[in-house]
Design a protein around this motif. Structure first.
Motif, short mmCIF file in Angstrom:
data_model
loop_
_atom_site.label_atom_id
_atom_site.label_comp_id
_atom_site.label_asym_id
_atom_site.label_seq_id
_atom_site.Cartn_x
_atom_site.Cartn_y
_atom_site.Cartn_z
N GLY A 37 1.44 -0.94 0.12
CA GLY A 37 -0.05 -0.01 -0.14
C GLY A 37 1.23 1.32 0.18
N LEU A 93 1.73 1.73 -3.21
CA LEU A 93 0.80 2.25 -4.70
C LEU A 93 0.62 3.49 -4.04
CD1 LEU A 93 -1.40 -0.77 -4.36
CD2 LEU A 93 0.09 0.16 -6.63
N GLY A 134 1.19 6.66 -6.35
CA GLY A 134 0.51 7.27 -7.41
C GLY A 134 0.48 8.82 -6.69
N ALA A 149 -11.35 8.47 -7.76
CA ALA A 149 -10.83 7.32 -8.14
C ALA A 149 -10.21 6.67 -6.48
CB ALA A 149 -9.39 7.57 -9.25
N MET A 150 -9.69 7.18 -5.65
CA MET A 150 -9.57 7.44 -4.56
C MET A 150 -10.44 6.72 -3.51
SD MET A 150 -8.33 10.34 -1.66
CE MET A 150 -10.12 10.93 -0.66
N ALA A 177 -12.57 4.81 -5.05
CA ALA A 177 -12.64 3.14 -5.44
C ALA A 177 -11.52 2.57 -5.06
CB ALA A 177 -12.43 3.41 -7.13
N GLY A 178 -10.36 3.13 -4.67
CA GLY A 178 -9.06 2.08 -3.78
C GLY A 178 -9.23 1.64 -2.79
N MET A 179 -10.15 2.63 -1.79
CA MET A 179 -10.12 2.22 -0.84
C MET A 179 -11.20 0.67 -0.61
SD MET A 179 -11.11 6.16 1.25
CE MET A 179 -9.89 6.59 2.65
N ILE A 186 -11.39 -1.25 -3.08
CA ILE A 186 -11.13 -2.62 -3.53
C ILE A 186 -10.55 -2.69 -2.48
CG2 ILE A 186 -9.62 -3.04 -4.81
CD1 ILE A 186 -11.06 -0.90 -6.79
N GLN A 187 -9.93 -1.82 -1.73
CA GLN A 187 -9.06 -2.53 -0.11
C GLN A 187 -9.81 -3.10 0.42
OE1 GLN A 187 -8.67 -1.33 3.09
NE2 GLN A 187 -7.21 -3.07 3.13
#
Length: 149
Positions: free
Chosen positions: A91, A94, A98, A126-127, A129-131, A133-134
């Protein structure tokens, strides 16, 4: 603990943090990218912001060591060496990639929503969405390979 007493400290500290990011220019992605461009047109502003944060944290760490319990919580929640694992390292990598590409990280992105929401909205989406997914991945148990006996 009342809801106001629970929510007021993070609201005040988050607002103060956002104001500091805005005043220091850290909501400007070009400034962050300029700091990362060591061999080009290097902008040292972020180094001063980071240095100031380290000084403030050093004072806070000294004050914390003299306190029995925090003012707005039941106990201190401090990281330890057990928190360092593959997911945290991945993380962090990444996050750094980013941050370098976009010139934004979560704090400045949220603060930028007040100033220029349309330009920062794709990053925030996007942030988030990434949260999500995580959170989905973290909810799954880790698969361990069976060790032959």
């Amino acid at each position: 603990m009342s809801l106001v007493r629970k929510l007021l400290p993070p609201l005040v500290s988050g607002t103060l943090f956002g104001a500091g990011l805005t005043l220091s220019g850290m909501t400007n992605p070009a400034r962050v990218r300029g700091f990362l461009d060591v061999f080009g047109a290097w902008d040292p502003t972020l180094a001063f912001v980071m240095g100031s944060a380290v000084l403030v944290m050093a004072v806070a760490w000294r004050i914390r060591s003299r306190m029995g319990t925090p003012i707005f919580a039941e106990r201190f929640s401090l990281p330890d060496r057990k928190d360092l694992d593959g997911r945290l390292i991945t993380g962090s990598i990444l996050f750094g990639v980013g941050w370098g590409l976009a010139g934004l990280c979560p704090g400045p992105a949220v603060a930028s929503l007040a100033l220029s929401p349309l330009s920062v909205l794709p990053f925030v989406v996007a942030m988030l969405a990434g949260m999500g997914i995580q959170r989905f991945i973290a909810a799954k148990p880790l698969r361990r390979q069976a060790v032959p006996e």
